[in-house]
Scaffold this active site. Structure first.
Site, PDB file in Angstrom:
ATOM      1  N   ILE A   1     -53.105  45.392   5.969  1.00 17.52           N
ATOM      2  CA  ILE A   1     -51.653  45.628   6.020  1.00 17.52           C
ATOM      3  C   ILE A   1     -51.313  47.015   5.481  1.00 17.52           C
ATOM      4  O   ILE A   1     -52.025  47.574   4.650  1.00 17.52           O
ATOM      5  CB  ILE A   1     -50.838  44.573   5.223  1.00 17.52           C
ATOM      6  CG1 ILE A   1     -51.350  44.460   3.785  1.00 17.52           C
ATOM      7  CG2 ILE A   1     -50.835  43.253   5.918  1.00 17.52           C
ATOM      8  CD1 ILE A   1     -50.470  43.570   2.930  1.00 17.52           C
ATOM      9  N   CYS A   2     -50.205  47.532   6.000  1.00 21.52           N
ATOM     10  CA  CYS A   2     -49.577  48.709   5.401  1.00 21.52           C
ATOM     11  C   CYS A   2     -48.084  48.446   5.539  1.00 21.52           C
ATOM     12  O   CYS A   2     -47.669  47.293   5.599  1.00 21.52           O
ATOM     13  CB  CYS A   2     -50.015  49.996   6.105  1.00 21.52           C
ATOM     14  SG  CYS A   2     -49.515  50.080   7.830  1.00 21.52           S
ATOM     15  N   ARG A   3     -47.265  49.494   5.631  1.00 21.73           N
ATOM     16  CA  ARG A   3     -45.844  49.194   5.708  1.00 21.73           C
ATOM     17  C   ARG A   3     -45.453  48.699   7.105  1.00 21.73           C
ATOM     18  O   ARG A   3     -44.795  47.683   7.249  1.00 21.73           O
ATOM     19  CB  ARG A   3     -45.015  50.432   5.333  1.00 21.73           C
ATOM     20  CG  ARG A   3     -43.539  50.178   5.373  1.00 21.73           C
ATOM     21  CD  ARG A   3     -42.745  51.214   4.619  1.00 21.73           C
ATOM     22  NE  ARG A   3     -41.336  50.885   4.685  1.00 21.73           N
ATOM     23  CZ  ARG A   3     -40.534  51.260   5.673  1.00 21.73           C
ATOM     24  NH1 ARG A   3     -41.002  51.987   6.650  1.00 21.73           N
ATOM     25  NH2 ARG A   3     -39.262  50.913   5.676  1.00 21.73           N
TER      26      ARG A   3
ATOM     27  N   GLY B   1     -47.841  48.974  10.028  1.00 18.82           N
ATOM     28  CA  GLY B   1     -48.977  48.654  10.898  1.00 18.82           C
ATOM     29  C   GLY B   1     -49.748  49.872  11.354  1.00 18.82           C
ATOM     30  O   GLY B   1     -50.858  49.747  11.884  1.00 18.82           O
TER      31      GLY B   1
ATOM     32  N   MET C   1     -45.804  45.103   6.254  1.00 17.83           N
ATOM     33  CA  MET C   1     -44.831  44.554   5.320  1.00 17.83           C
ATOM     34  C   MET C   1     -43.453  44.418   5.971  1.00 17.83           C
ATOM     35  O   MET C   1     -42.659  43.565   5.589  1.00 17.83           O
ATOM     36  CB  MET C   1     -44.725  45.440   4.068  1.00 17.83           C
ATOM     37  CG  MET C   1     -45.948  45.405   3.185  1.00 17.83           C
ATOM     38  SD  MET C   1     -46.426  43.718   2.718  1.00 17.83           S
ATOM     39  CE  MET C   1     -45.100  43.262   1.618  1.00 17.83           C
TER      40      MET C   1
END
Ligand SMILES: Cc1cc2nc3c(=O)[nH]c(=O)nc-3n(C[C@H](O)[C@H](O)[C@H](O)COP(=O)(O)OP(=O)(O)OC[C@H]3O[C@@H](n4cnc5c(N)ncnc54)[C@H](O)[C@@H]3O)c2cc1C
Length: 565
Positions: free
Chosen positions: A525-527, A529, A553
């Site tokens: 995950i990141c903010r 994608g 997220m």
């Protein structure tokens, strides 16, 4: 040839004008029970709010225009009250005088629309309760706001010198287009607005996680939402006010109430004529807009249409399909073979400077019909190049066939240029495009308008990566047991943590691969994608079993803060 058209607004008026352009000799009679033909009902909520100040602006063309420019015998205040298909006659009633006449036809077109649903609830006829359907409805609402009660008259004359403004309160019932648009306009007119919706979300065609973003947005702009609660009745309260009673036992005080509970196809005449009514309660027509009687056509909100994606019969009350269907009926009457392709339900609603738009099938529709051959992606591209001022993120959900990549549906929300993305996707969908076509679509680009990889291309690239196996993805609803790897920077975690995730910022990942399991699936995950995509590619090439958690997220929270980012 004599053609009678019943209903003189979207479908009826476009049918009349088109028919005249194709057949100069046809005798065309268009009857409309209301006082106006060809008016812009889509503009009514904005007339209520004062954005469209003049009522006359809503009147696109009047009966005289139809008579003089199109030689159409346009009759307002004229209601069709019966059809005798065997004799090919229609009974017409002059609304003002009550006089009934009989008129013969060679072809008949029904475009009676879909009246607002008005359940027989206690108190529903009390003064101060309105619907937004016609020009007189909008006029009545404006008059009520200005002088409906002593309090509203006083408020309307309010000098503005006082620092504390007493509250005017509105309750809107129904969280569809018309309810939301009217609620926004009442906020602009200074009302404290509560919107009561029986379902568990507003804007039913949207998938719930996308609707949640819109809900957060409208709440931040002053609309109080009461979801999962149906209206039970209305009571008169003190000082000319109303109390809106709900099934959960709540009571909302109101100076004005707007009913926006949806619409129901007007099939009264069709039933009288013995025409086939479909399973969804609309008039059944073929692709040429012909009813079960070959000399009677029907168009617009009153008919059932084939859903373009699912092939199911459905009711779609939208101006675009109504206008196109009116035109198709005219073509067919004039001897052409035009066909209606079905409707994708392509829609948009503007709210407080933002917009929510969609086309094609939603995920919940696919689930309902048991279609499992689909994949979805979430993405949050900028509306135009991030370095050019004014770029805003667009939250997008794109749904496509797992087996062949065909585009099935798309939903998008944002504050800038949402419409052109969904319009482009709608066109692609209607042409049977795949996500591979979206990758290759050549779209307008200069930094103030888009990006070299437009959000539409970007959606295609992400989806195609998924289908080609370059970027396996996963979704939050299946993430409970995965090993969560968060590749954001620590400063981002301080703002929004992903509980249970191991944090290794993307820049450190190559050096810290030893901290990752080789026997478990790693969900990255990141903010949004994008960094997770790079991390996923890295991990896959290093022999790990990794998947990008689509939308990161942002899709987790579908955070109310999205619109402000
Ligand atoms: C407030 C509002 C906002 C909307 N906003 C949008 C929008 O933003 N985008 C969008 O795509 N769609 C919008 N719509 C929906 C769109 O207006 C309709 O889908 C479209 O007008 C349907 O066209 P129609 O010809 O089927 O029916 P209508 O346009 O409703 O016309 C039907 C007419 O037939 C008349 N009639 C009915 N029975 C008889 C009879 N027996 N004799 C004579 N006359 C009769 C009625 O009086 C009515 O005027 C909105 C609708 C409303 C009410």
């Amino acid at each position: 040839m004599k053609v009678i058209i019943v209903g003189g607004v979207a479908g009826g008026a476009s049918c009349a004008a088109r028919l005249r352009r194709l057949d100069e000799k046809a005798e065309i009679v268009m009857v409309e029970r209301g006082p106006y033909v060809s008016y812009a009902n889509c503009g009514l909520p904005y007339h209520v709010g004062g954005v469209i100040e003049k009522e006359s602006s809503l009147l696109v063309a009047d009966a005289n225009t139809f008579r003089s420019q199109f030689a159409v015998d346009a009759r307002t205040g004229c209601e069709a009250i019966g059809i005798a298909p065997d004799k090919k006659t229609v009974q017409l009633r002059n609304v003002a005088t009550g006089e009934v006449t009989t008129e013969s036809y060679d072809k008949l077109v029904l475009s009676p629309g879909a009246p607002s649903i008005r359940p027989p609830l206690p108190g529903i006829d009390l003064p101060g309760i309105f619907q937004v359907r016609t020009v007189p409805d909008a006029r009545a609402i404006r008059e009520w706001i200005e002088k409906g009660s002593l309090f509203l008259s006083g408020m309307h004359k309010y000098s503005g010198f006082q620092t504390v403004r007493p509250k005017t309160r509105a309750v809107v019932i129904g969280g569809g287009f018309i309810g939301l648009e009217t609620a926004e306009n009442l906020v602009h007119r200074g009302f404290d607005v509560t919107l009561v919706e029986m379902g568990d979300q507003i804007l039913a065609p949207l998938d719930q996680e996308m609707a949640r973003i819109v809900e957060g947005y409208v709440e931040r702009h002053g609309i109080r939402l009461a979801l999962n609660d149906g209206v039970a009745g209305f009571q008169k309260a003190a000082n000319d006010t109303l109390a809106v009673l709900t099934k959960s036992g709540k009571s909302y005080p109101a100076d004005i109430v707007i009913l926006a509970l949806g619409v129901r196809p007007d099939t009264a005449l069709a039933k009288m004529a013995g025409l086939k009514i479909g399973e969804r309660g609309g008039i059944r027509v073929d692709e040429h807009m012909r009813t079960s009687n070959p000399d009677i056509f029907a168009v617009g909100d009153a008919v059932e249409v084939k859903d373009f994606v699912t092939g199911e019969w459905s009711l779609i009350a939208l101006a675009g399909p109504a206008n196109r269907q009116g035109r198709i009926a005219a073509d067919v009457i004039a001897g052409r073979g035009s066909r209606f392709r079905g409707s994708q339900g392509t829609s948009i609603i503007g709210l407080f400077g933002g917009a929510a738009a969609w086309t094609g099938a939603s995920e919940k529709t696919l689930k309902r019909i048991g279609d499992r051959d689909y994949e979805k992606i979430y993405l949050y591209p900028n509306s135009h190049a991030g370095y050019y001022p004014g770029a805003k993120p667009i939250a997008m959900k794109v749904i496509f066939r797992k087996s062949d990549g065909r585009l099935l549906g798309a939903q998008a929300l944002g504050e800038d240029n949402v419409d052109k993305r969904i319009s482009a996707l709608a066109m692609a969908l209607q042409m049977g495009a795949t996500v591979y076509d979206l990758e290759e679509a050549e779209l307008c680009y200069a930094p103030q308008f888009g990006s070299a990889k437009d959000p539409v291309n970007f959606a295609g690239m992400v989806a195609a990566d998924v289908l080609r196996g370059d970027m396996p993805i996963s979704h939050w609803d299946g993430a409970e047991n995965g090993f969560l790897l968060d590749v954001r920077e620590p400063v981002e975690l301080a703002v929004e943590d992903a509980p249970g995730a191991v944090n290794i910022p993307l820049g450190q990942l190559r050096a810290r691969l030893g901290e990752l399991p080789r026997d478990r699936e790693i969900l990255v995950i990141c903010r949004s994608g994008q960094r997770a995509y790079s991390a996923t590619r890295l991990l896959l090439q290093r022999g790990f079993n990794a998947r990008n958690l689509s939308g990161g997220m942002l899709s987790h929270a579908h955070a109310s803060t999205f619109w402000e980012s």
